[in-house]
Every structure is written in structure tokens, then in C-alpha cells.
Design a protein around this motif. Structure first.
Motif, PDB file in Angstrom:
ATOM      1  N   GLU A 277       0.824  -1.209   0.000  1.00 32.18           N
ATOM      2  CA  GLU A 277       0.000   0.000   0.000  1.00 32.18           C
ATOM      3  C   GLU A 277       0.860   1.263   0.000  1.00 32.18           C
ATOM      4  O   GLU A 277       0.495   2.283  -0.586  1.00 32.18           O
ATOM      5  N   PRO A 302      -5.573   5.505   1.135  1.00 37.68           N
ATOM      6  CA  PRO A 302      -6.345   4.258   0.965  1.00 37.68           C
ATOM      7  C   PRO A 302      -7.720   4.312   1.604  1.00 37.68           C
ATOM      8  O   PRO A 302      -8.670   3.749   1.061  1.00 37.68           O
ATOM      9  N   ALA A 303      -7.844   4.958   2.786  1.00 42.24           N
ATOM     10  CA  ALA A 303      -9.152   5.018   3.440  1.00 42.24           C
ATOM     11  C   ALA A 303     -10.169   5.748   2.573  1.00 42.24           C
ATOM     12  O   ALA A 303     -11.343   5.358   2.502  1.00 42.24           O
ATOM     13  N   ASP A 306     -11.184   3.472  -0.408  1.00 43.48           N
ATOM     14  CA  ASP A 306     -12.125   2.438   0.008  1.00 43.48           C
ATOM     15  C   ASP A 306     -13.530   3.012   0.183  1.00 43.48           C
ATOM     16  O   ASP A 306     -14.517   2.406  -0.250  1.00 43.48           O
ATOM     17  N   LEU A 309     -15.082   3.787  -3.310  1.00 46.37           N
ATOM     18  CA  LEU A 309     -15.405   2.570  -4.051  1.00 46.37           C
ATOM     19  C   LEU A 309     -16.587   1.840  -3.432  1.00 46.37           C
ATOM     20  O   LEU A 309     -17.445   1.297  -4.159  1.00 46.37           O
ATOM     21  N   ARG A 310     -16.655   1.781  -2.122  1.00 51.17           N
ATOM     22  CA  ARG A 310     -17.789   1.115  -1.473  1.00 51.17           C
ATOM     23  C   ARG A 310     -19.104   1.814  -1.815  1.00 51.17           C
ATOM     24  O   ARG A 310     -20.108   1.158  -2.105  1.00 51.17           O
ATOM     25  N   GLU A 333     -19.902  -6.499   2.762  1.00 56.58           N
ATOM     26  CA  GLU A 333     -19.135  -6.962   3.910  1.00 56.58           C
ATOM     27  C   GLU A 333     -19.120  -8.483   3.989  1.00 56.58           C
ATOM     28  O   GLU A 333     -18.118  -9.082   4.385  1.00 56.58           O
ATOM     29  N   GLY A 361      -7.588  -0.954  -4.624  1.00 52.92           N
ATOM     30  CA  GLY A 361      -8.752  -0.908  -3.749  1.00 52.92           C
ATOM     31  C   GLY A 361      -9.939  -1.657  -4.329  1.00 52.92           C
ATOM     32  O   GLY A 361     -10.662  -2.360  -3.606  1.00 52.92           O
ATOM     33  N   ALA A 364      -9.562  -5.480  -3.893  1.00 49.82           N
ATOM     34  CA  ALA A 364      -9.920  -5.970  -2.564  1.00 49.82           C
ATOM     35  C   ALA A 364     -11.434  -6.115  -2.414  1.00 49.82           C
ATOM     36  O   ALA A 364     -11.925  -7.107  -1.853  1.00 49.82           O
ATOM     37  N   LEU A 365     -12.194  -5.148  -2.925  1.00 46.49           N
ATOM     38  CA  LEU A 365     -13.648  -5.203  -2.780  1.00 46.49           C
ATOM     39  C   LEU A 365     -14.279  -6.232  -3.710  1.00 46.49           C
ATOM     40  O   LEU A 365     -15.230  -6.923  -3.338  1.00 46.49           O
TER      41      LEU A 365
END
Length: 964
Positions: A277, A302-303, A306, A309-310, A333, A361, A364-365
Motif C-alpha cells: 500500500e 487508501p481510506a 475504500d 469505491l464502497r 461486507e 482498492g 480488494a472489494l
């Protein structure tokens, strides 16, 4: 020791002198395993200690995540994760070393402890070293290659070495965690060249060949995996420039990247090791500051990635699967089979990929929670993730980060069971997303289908097969580009023919028709476009190596499948128009309908991000979703009005979140980010736009934005109040002219002249000199003009001697249109007898009357000319009341440091009732503002004029509270 909320334990550390720190061994005896964390309470307590100049350590535990944490009260607060046994933690061991060392002062002890827990320091140190190594190499390499090529060539070498550090950390280099250091030491002991006897054999003879095909010499390295993937084969820049660095350089490089940097593939690492990262910092670190400004490239936390993207996936999948947004957010989740299948089927593009933060990112999702599955990761990185960047270094680093994600999914496997890395040449490309020869046209389906077969084969190809596939793939792209350009030519020919035939006909009475002036101009533009297109097509058809990058050709298989990408995401460059080349500005203006100037001057030219918004919208599939980080000023800037109108009427806008105050959104840019998420479909009736990234955030009706000049991002009730006032009262600009202050065009020639020229000087007011009802000039301005600013026909000898060295610059000023090259500009408002001025850039609107004719507001101020002194006093009082300040702040463009731009558009839009103009009571307030409670009295009086009750005042008060 103090007990805090949630049971955290705070340990104040006395600092009587050297050796006065708490021994780390005592930390192990604290009951940290029984504490429950309350990070907010702990952080607040540590800040209190810091304000008292005390040092403290906070130890806390989060039972849900099963980890402990430690923080040190030196700003910024430093956190480190602890294991079940705190004394065995790397953070504690580092703190122990810091505490035991003898130092002269308590401050040195405090700084040493802060460094021991400063986890980000490891990343900063690593990339400071990398940048230093890049600079050394560029200077050491022969200058027959350009500086840019030397930089790119060196980055290829160092990224390979950095990548191998991660491979080594997993024991995949002959099972030896010191493999690279020992191999380099052996090279030096034997007096051998590291490039010839270590790096080249390791890269090109071992890592890029299966074990059975390796030479006898390569076998001496032991059990080394076959990685390939394009990383360990000769790069194009190496083939163009066969160069070699001296042994001394490699000694520094191995000392920095091998001996001084600890790495890990762990996702959440807080012990000072460099993680994948942190590689996003490479892109920020290795680019020179001026280059970063030119490219508009900034690291994205990164936060924040995320969160954006969420929110985008939640909205996109909610519509696609027909499920509620709250249910969809929970499904991300813990994905059910339907959600998991949908995630694996999405295609995602980042049109300005940077260091790959959004693609990593997204990976990961899309993969979902739980241990990484290698086959799933490979499917996503080779078939579902796409990225483009003009900067070759960015493409290289994005590939590196995705390859590290592939390695992360194979942790724990023995070396002989590691499959080769996938090729990413089909999905991660170097090129320009905005300007390509197809201009939105797409390849024929048959060509796209053939390219899809090549892309599938390319993912696992290697050696000669890979090179052959690359050649045929690029040839297919070139043929598709030529065919699409020919199709576009035919379309242009048809439009030209229609215009010509329309001008050759006759009306009902037999009168010959002629082309209108507008049609004649359009015909001329079409002919020029066709000529240029035909010339470019013929050039590409003749020369096989001349085909430019075209995004819709490069990613034709992904685009053809659904008509575009499911998601277009990213943080595109924020580049002001004046930083772009003139030819680029012209190309963007002719290509993009939303990228239009709102007026004359640089302030009205669009930011480059506007073109990226339109391009992203074009590249979306029907019902696709874009999620972009944009400059917050796009919500109100005049140049983005066309863009905002098009988005409000043609897309469903889910989130427009001003991230100015969000601590997760901070990155090294000079303006604040705005998270924008919208889908390419018409909005339903009464659709609400959330003004934050959370589902529970307040929303505003999108239909209110369709005809609005700007998007007000305040809470809905504040917007309703602002709209109510706008409908009830005329705006200030309707009755008062607002203009920028005086412009010199050459501040070096006119500002702060020598004392000898004081008789020909005046006081100059800058924006920062102005406060409410007062101003204090700190600058002198040379004034070669009469009282109204009309330039003198000739200059005194003293002024000639001063200005003559600047003559060349003065004569080239864009505003100069006569022979008096010493002229000043915009002098009428600046010298008006009754003036009100305020700073363009400020934390809140603060205005004052400028009554002394010797004071001249410069162009960092705005000026309003009034007919009488009483009117000027009244307007100053009106602009300084809290309610007008709040409304101006609501419409102002946000700027860095919590400031805003109070330009003519923002201030001109504030309500200005007839009851306020020439109001003697307001003029009285202007003379009473030094008295206690005068602001409250002014606010009460102006609230009565505006008809604001106590609820309205409570809504506006937070916006008016900004201070310098």
C-alpha cells in the motif's frame, strides 16, 4: 496512570532528564489484555498532555479486531500495533532502544520515542532513499540518453529490486531472508560487476525462465521461482539504451533498499515495515514537485479510496441486482453467491491510474473479505481491471502493485509451486485517455472479438509466444483504428454533403438558398476536421509503428461486451488550464462539449478534471457508474456550469461529498477534494443526492440542481433557506458593480519601488491586508498616472530609469494595447471616490470602506464602487453581517487552508434588499464596530431586514463562523 472511557490505559511519562523514560519492560506488566479501546477518548487525552508539554503513552485494546495499540502524545499522534505479548512487539523493541540510549535533553528523548512509533516514517524514509538513488543514477548514467530516459531506465532497475525484497520476505529466494544482501556481498568479495554477474543472471536467466530451461550458472542461485509476468524481461527502455551503473552506485542501492528497508506483504502493518500500500508514495516521491503540478498527480489515501469505491459499488449493484442500498452495503461486507458473482463480472477502468490506488482498492472489494484466492485474484487483475496513464512510471508502478497482490494471494506456498505472474499488458496501458484519434468512435464487433481472444492468450503467454502475440495484438488495434477512422470520415462527408445541399436548394418561391453565416463556419470546421483525420489515417495506414494509443481500441473487448465499463473510477489530474499547452487547450475545446470557457481570462478556463468527467461519462456502459475525486470548486466554478447542467439532467447523482473537513481525505494537493458518484441513467422523480459518502447522510433534491447555476453542498435546510432568500430579494450584483482591483501585469516592476520614488507611489492594498471595517497597507505601488489612473503621456527621468530594465516584459503584457507601456490596468474602480473592498481569498468575507484616495486595492481584492460615502458604509456593514457572510461562503469556491474565494460571482449573488441600500442605520453600524456587542447588534438588525427567525440564524451561524 489514568482510566479513560472504554477502559483504555494512559501512562504519563515523566521527563526529568536523560534516562527518565518509562522502561519498556514495565509496559509488559501493564494489564493491557483487559483493556477495551476508546481511541477517540485516548487521542483527546494525549492531545491534552501535549498541550501541557507532557509526554504520554496510551495503551489500548480492541477486542473486535483482536489487537492492541500504542500511541505517543507528540503531534501528530503516532500509533503502533502490539501483539499478545507487548514486550515482544517490534514497536516495543524499537521504543526500548530509544529509551535506553543516552541523550542530552528530555526533548531528544521525546523525539526519539516519537520516531520509534512513527510508522509512516518507514515509508517516508524508504521513498526518500529511492528518490535519492534515482537522482544519483540520473547523474551517473551517460548523457547520450535524455534525462527522462535515464530516470525511466533507473526506475526499471530499482522497482525490480524493490519487488524482489517482497519476494525475499516470504522466503521464496532459496528460503533465505538475506538472499539479496549475501549474493551482493559475494559479488563484491569476488570483485565482480553486480550488473553482469548478479542482476542480469538473476533477472533474465533465472526469474524469467522455468527451472528446467535455466543454465548451469543460474542454478547456483538455488531454489528461485519462475515469475516472468513482464517484470523480469528486458524493458523497452533497456533495449533502447543499453547502459550500466557503477559498482559504487549498487553498493548504495543495496545498502538502502536491502539493508535499511523492511518490507512485508501484510495488509495492515503498523510496525514500520513497507507494505504494498505504501508503494503509492513512490509515484509521489519520485516525481519532481513541478512535474507533479504539471501532471496533477497526487497520492490518494487508501481510506478515502475504500470509502468512494464502497459507495459506488453499493449504488451500482443495488440497481443492477434490484436490492436495497442498505442491504447491498451489508452484502459487500459478507457477499452472498449472487453478490459474489456480480462482483466478479464487473469491469472497472481508471483513466488516470497514477500509482494504482483505485485498482488495488477495487481488487480488494471485488474479491471480497477473507483469505485471498489466487485464481480469483488472477481473474480480476487480467480480465476485470483496466488502467491508463500518460506517465510510463505510473504504469510500471501500477503493474508492480497488482503483481504484489498476486503474490499476496499465494503466501504460504513453497517456491516450486509458485506459478508465473500474469502479463498485464492488455489491461494496464500507457497513453492519453482524453485525446485519441477515434474521438469516441468504437471498433467493429468482429475486431473486438479477435482482440478478446488475443487478450485471453496474452495473460499467460511468455517468451517468443508472448512477443508474437504482442505484435499481432498491436497490429489488430492499428487495423481497427484505421477502420474506425475511415468510418468517421464517411460520417463527416455525409454531414458536409447535407450542409452543401441545404445551401443549393430553393424555397417555395424559387429563390435560391444560401448558407447562413453559422452554417458556413460549421462547414469550414467540418472540412478542416476531415482533412486532418484523413491525413492521420493515411499516416497510420502507411507506418505500422505510427499507431497512437486509442483507449476504445486498446480495451475494445471490455467496452464491446456491455457498451462501456461498469465502473469508471479514479482521481484524475487537477490541472489549471494555464498549465496546459495551447495546442492541448484547443484540442480539448474541440473534443469535449463540457470543457468550455466561461469568460475571458485564466480564471474562467476549465480545470482538466472537467474533461475527465465528460470522458468518464462517455466510457460508461448504460447504467454504469462513475466515482471520481474532483476539485471541490467544480461544484460552484463558473467554467464547470455546462458540466454540472449536463450531469444533473442526464445522470442519477448518488453522492456529491465535499471532503474539506474529512481527515481521511487529506492529501498533498492545493485544493480540497470532492467525491462525485453518479450513474448513467435518468434520475427518478424526487431523487435525492447524498451530500456525504454514507447512506445516512442528508440529501438534496437533484431536480433543484438542473437549472441551478451552482451546486450548494450545505445541508438541505440551509440550501432551502438560501434559495428562499434568493427568490425573495434581488442579488447584490443587480445594483452594484463588482470588479477585481488594479492589475499591474508585472508586479516586479511596480510593487515596492525604491524610497527615492516615493513621490510617485501610492499605498497598495492586498487581499490579506483587509479586515472587517479596516485595512492596513503593507506594500507600495508605483503610480505613473493621474488621480484616476490615466497614464501620463511621458515619464519623469527617475521613473524611466527604474522601469526601462522591465520594458520588454511590460510591452508583452496581454492587456497593453497602446504605446504607453507603463500603463496600469483596471484603475477606474480602484480609484473611485467611494469604494468597498474585500479579499478574494479569505476564510470568511470581510469588507471595508477604502476612503483614502492614496490606497489602491490590487487584484487580490474585489472592489465595489458606490455613489455616496453613506452607501459605501452601508454596503460594508451589510457584507460584514454574519448572514451575508454565510451565504457568500456557501457559494464561494473552496481553497486550501480552510479558505474560500469570494469572487464577484459568490458575493454578487448575496441578497441585497432595497431596505439595505442607502440605509442610514447600516452606515451607523460601520462606525460602531469597535464597540462591544456591535456585531450582535448588526446581525440582529440585518436579520430583521432579511426576515430571519432564530431557526434560520442557527442554520447559517456555522457557515459564518470561519475565521482566519
Amino acid at each position: 496512570m489514568h482510566r479513560l472511557g472504554g477502559g483504555a490505559c494512559l501512562v504519563p511519562i515523566p521527563l526529568p532528564g536523560p534516562g527518565g523514560l518509562l522502561e519498556v519492560g514495565e509496559l509488559a506488566r501493564l494489564p493491557v489484555w483487559s483493556l477495551h479501546a476508546s481511541a477517540r477518548d485516548g487521542a483527546a487525552a494525549l492531545r491534552r498532555l501535549t498541550r501541557r508539554a507532557q509526554l504520554g503513552i496510551l495503551i489500548l485494546r480492541d477486542p473486535q479486531r483482536s489487537f492492541d495499540a500504542m500511541a505517543l502524545s507528540i503531534p501528530p499522534l503516532h500509533w503502533a500495533a502490539l501483539g499478545p505479548d507487548p514486550a515482544e512487539s517490534l514497536a516495543c523493541r524499537r521504543l526500548m532502544r530509544a529509551a535506553r540510549a543516552t541523550r542530552a535533553t528530555p526533548l531528544e528523548h521525546a523525539i526519539a520515542c516519537a520516531d520509534a512509533l512513527d510508522i509512516d516514517a518507514a515509508g517516508r524514509q524508504a521513498f526518500k532513499l529511492l528518490r535519492s538513488l534515482l537522482t544519483q543514477a540520473v547523474e551517473a548514467l551517460p548523457d547520450r540518453a535524455s534525462r527522462a530516459d535515464r530516470h525511466a531506465w533507473t526506475l526499471v532497475q530499482l522497482t525490480r529490486l524493490l519487488f524482489l525484497r517482497f519476494v525475499e520476505s516470504e522466503g521464496w529466494l532459496d528460503g533465505n531472508p538475506r538472499f539479496l544482501a549475501e549474493a551482493f556481498d559475494q559479488c563484491l568479495v569476488r570483485r565482480r560487476d553486480p550488473t553482469r554477474h548478479l542482476l542480469h543472471p538473476l533477472f533474465f536467466g533465472t526469474l524469467n525462465r522455468p527451472a528446467m530451461l535455466r543454465s548451469h550458472g543460474a542454478s547456483r542461485f538455488g531454489s528461485i521461482p519462475f515469475l516472468n509476468g513482464g517484470l523480469f524481461e528486458p524493458h523497452a527502455i533497456e533495449q533502447l539504451h543499453p547502459m550500466r551503473l557503477p559498482v559504487e552506485y549498487w553498493r548504495d542501492a543495496f545498502g538502502a533498499l536491502v539493508d535499511r528497508i523492511e518490507v512485508t506483504l501484510d495488509v495492515d502493518e503498523s510496525e514500520g515495515r513497507v507494505t504494498p500500500e505504501l508503494l503509492g508514495r513512490v509515484f509521489e516521491g519520485v516525481m519532481a514537485p513541478e512535474e507533479r503540478q504539471q501532471e496533477g498527480a497526487f497520492f490518494t489515501p487508501p481510506a478515502l479510496v475504500d470509502a468512494v469505491l464502497r459507495a459506488a459499488l453499493t449504488n451500482h449493484l443495488s440497481h443492477r441486482l434490484g436490492r436495497g442500498e442498505s442491504e447491498m452495503a451489508r452484502a459487500l461486507e459478507d457477499p452472498d453467491p449472487e453478490t459474489s458473482a456480480a462482483l466478479l463480472d464487473l469491469t472497472i477502468l481508471d483513466p488516470a491510474v497514477g500509482s494504482g490506488a483505485f485498482l488495488v482498492g477495487a481488487l480488494a472489494l471485488l474479491h471480497g473479505p477473507g483469505p485471498r484466492r489466487a485464481t480469483r485474484v488472477r481473474h480480476l487483475v487480467t480480465r476485470r481491471l483496466f488502467g491508463v496513464d500518460r506517465h510510463p512510471d505510473a504504469v510500471r508502478l501500477t503493474e508492480l502493485r497488482l503483481w504484489l497482490e498476486v503474490l499476496r494471494a499465494m503466501r504460504g506456498r513453497p517456491t516450486h509451486r509458485l506459478p508465473p505472474l500474469p502479463n498485464l499488458n492488455a489491461g494496464i496501458r500507457a497513453g492519453d485517455s482524453l485525446l485519441d484519434p477515434l474521438s469516441g468512435h468504437r471498433l467493429a464487433p468482429a475486431t473486438a472479438a479477435r482482440l478478446a481472444e488475443h487478450h485471453r492468450a496474452l495473460g499467460g503467454a511468455r517468451g517468443p509466444d508472448k512477443r508474437a502475440l504482442m505484435r499481432t495484438t498491436r497490429e489488430l488495434e492499428r487495423e481497427g483504428i484505421v477502420a474506425a477512422m475511415l468510418e468517421r470520415e464517411d460520417s463527416l462527408d455525409a454531414r458536409i454533403a447535407d450542409l452543401i445541399s441545404g445551401g443549393r436548394g430553393a424555397d417555395l418561391f424559387g429563390t435560391s438558398l444560401r448558407l447562413s453565416h453559422k452554417s458556413a463556419i460549421a462547414l469550414g470546421h467540418l472540412r478542416v476536421t476531415r482533412r486532418d483525420l484523413r491525413r492521420e489515417r493515411r499516416r497510420i495506414a502507411r507506418d505500422q509503428s505510427a499507431a497512437p494509443f486509442a483507449l476504445t481500441a486498446a480495451f475494445a473487448p471490455a467496452i464491446t461486451r456491455r457498451g462501456g465499463f461498469d465502473l469508471v473510477v479514479g482521481n484524475p489530474p487537477w490541472v489549471r488550464a494555464e498549465r496546459l499547452l495551447e495546442v492541448t487547450r484547443r484540442a480539448l475545446a474541440s473534443r469535449y462539449r463540457w470543457w468550455k470557457s466561461a469568460g475571458a481570462g485564466w480564471r474562467h478556463l476549465p480545470d482538466l478534471s472537467v474533461a475527465f468527467v465528460e470522458r468518464s461519462h462517455e466510457l460508461l456502459a448504460p447504467h454504469g457508474t462513475m466515482a471520481l475525486l474532483l476539485p471541490a470548486k467544480l461544484a460552484t466554478a463558473g467554467y464547470a456550469r455546462t458540466c454540472r447542467s449536463a450531469l444533473a439532467t442526464s445522470t442519477t447523482i448518488h453522492h456529491v461529498a465535499d471532503l474539506t473537513g474529512d481527515p481521511c481525505a487529506g492529501f498533498d494537493a492545493t485544493t480540497y477534494p470532492l467525491a462525485f458518484i453518479a450513474s448513467r441513467r435518468q434520475p427518478v422523480a424526487d431523487h435525492r443526492v447524498r451530500l456525504g459518502l454514507a447512506l445516512e447522510d442528508e440529501g438534496a433534491h437533484q431536480e433543484l440542481w438542473c437549472d441551478a447555476g451552482e451546486w450548494l453542498l450545505a445541508p438541505p435546510r440551509v440550501q432551502q433557506l438560501a434559495n428562499r432568500l434568493a427568490q425573495a430579494f434581488a442579488p447584490l450584483a443587480q445594483s452594484v458593480s463588482l470588479q477585481l482591483g488594479l492589475k499591474t501585469g508585472a508586479n516586479r516592476a511596480f510593487l515596492n519601488p525604491p524610497e527615492a520614488l516615493a513621490p510617485w507611489s501610492r499605498r497598495a492594498l492586498r487581499g490579506r491586508d483587509i479586515r472587517a471595517f479596516c485595512a492596513r497597507a503593507s506594500t507600495r505601488l508605483l503610480w505613473p498616472a493621474d488621480a484616476r489612473g490615466v497614464p501620463w503621456p511621458t515619464l519623469p527621468p527617475q521613473l524611466i530609469r527604474h522601469l526601462e530594465p522591465h520594458r520588454a516584459v511590460l510591452t508583452r503584457r496581454a492587456d497593453l494595447h497602446d504605446s504607453r507601456w507603463w500603463r496600469l490596468f483596471r484603475t477606474m474602480a480602484a480609484t473611485a471616490p467611494h469604494r468597498v473592498a474585500w479579499g478574494d481569498l479569505a476564510c470568511r468575507l470581510e469588507a471595508t470602506v477604502v476612503s483614502d484616495p492614496d490606497d489602491i486595492p490590487l487584484n487580490s481584492c474585489y472592489v465595489a464602487s458606490l455613489p455616496t460615502a453613506s452607501a459605501a458604509l452601508g454596503l460594508a456593514a451589510w457584507l460584514n453581517c454574519s448572514w451575508v457572510r454565510a451565504i457568500a461562503r456557501l457559494r464561494a469556491e473552496p481553497a486550501a487552508g480552510g479558505a474560500a474565494r469570494f469572487g464577484a460571482r459568490a458575493v454578487g449573488a448575496v441578497p441585497f434588499p432595497a431596505a439595505a441600500a442607502e440605509n442610514p442605520r447600516l452606515a451607523e453600524f460601520a462606525g460602531q464596530m469597535t464597540q462591544p456587542a456591535a456585531q450582535d447588534a448588526l446581525d440582529a438588525f440585518t436579520a430583521g431586514i432579511l426576515g430571519l427567525d432564530h431557526h434560520d440564524r442557527a442554520l447559517l451561524a456555522p457557515l459564518a463562523a470561519h475565521r482566519r
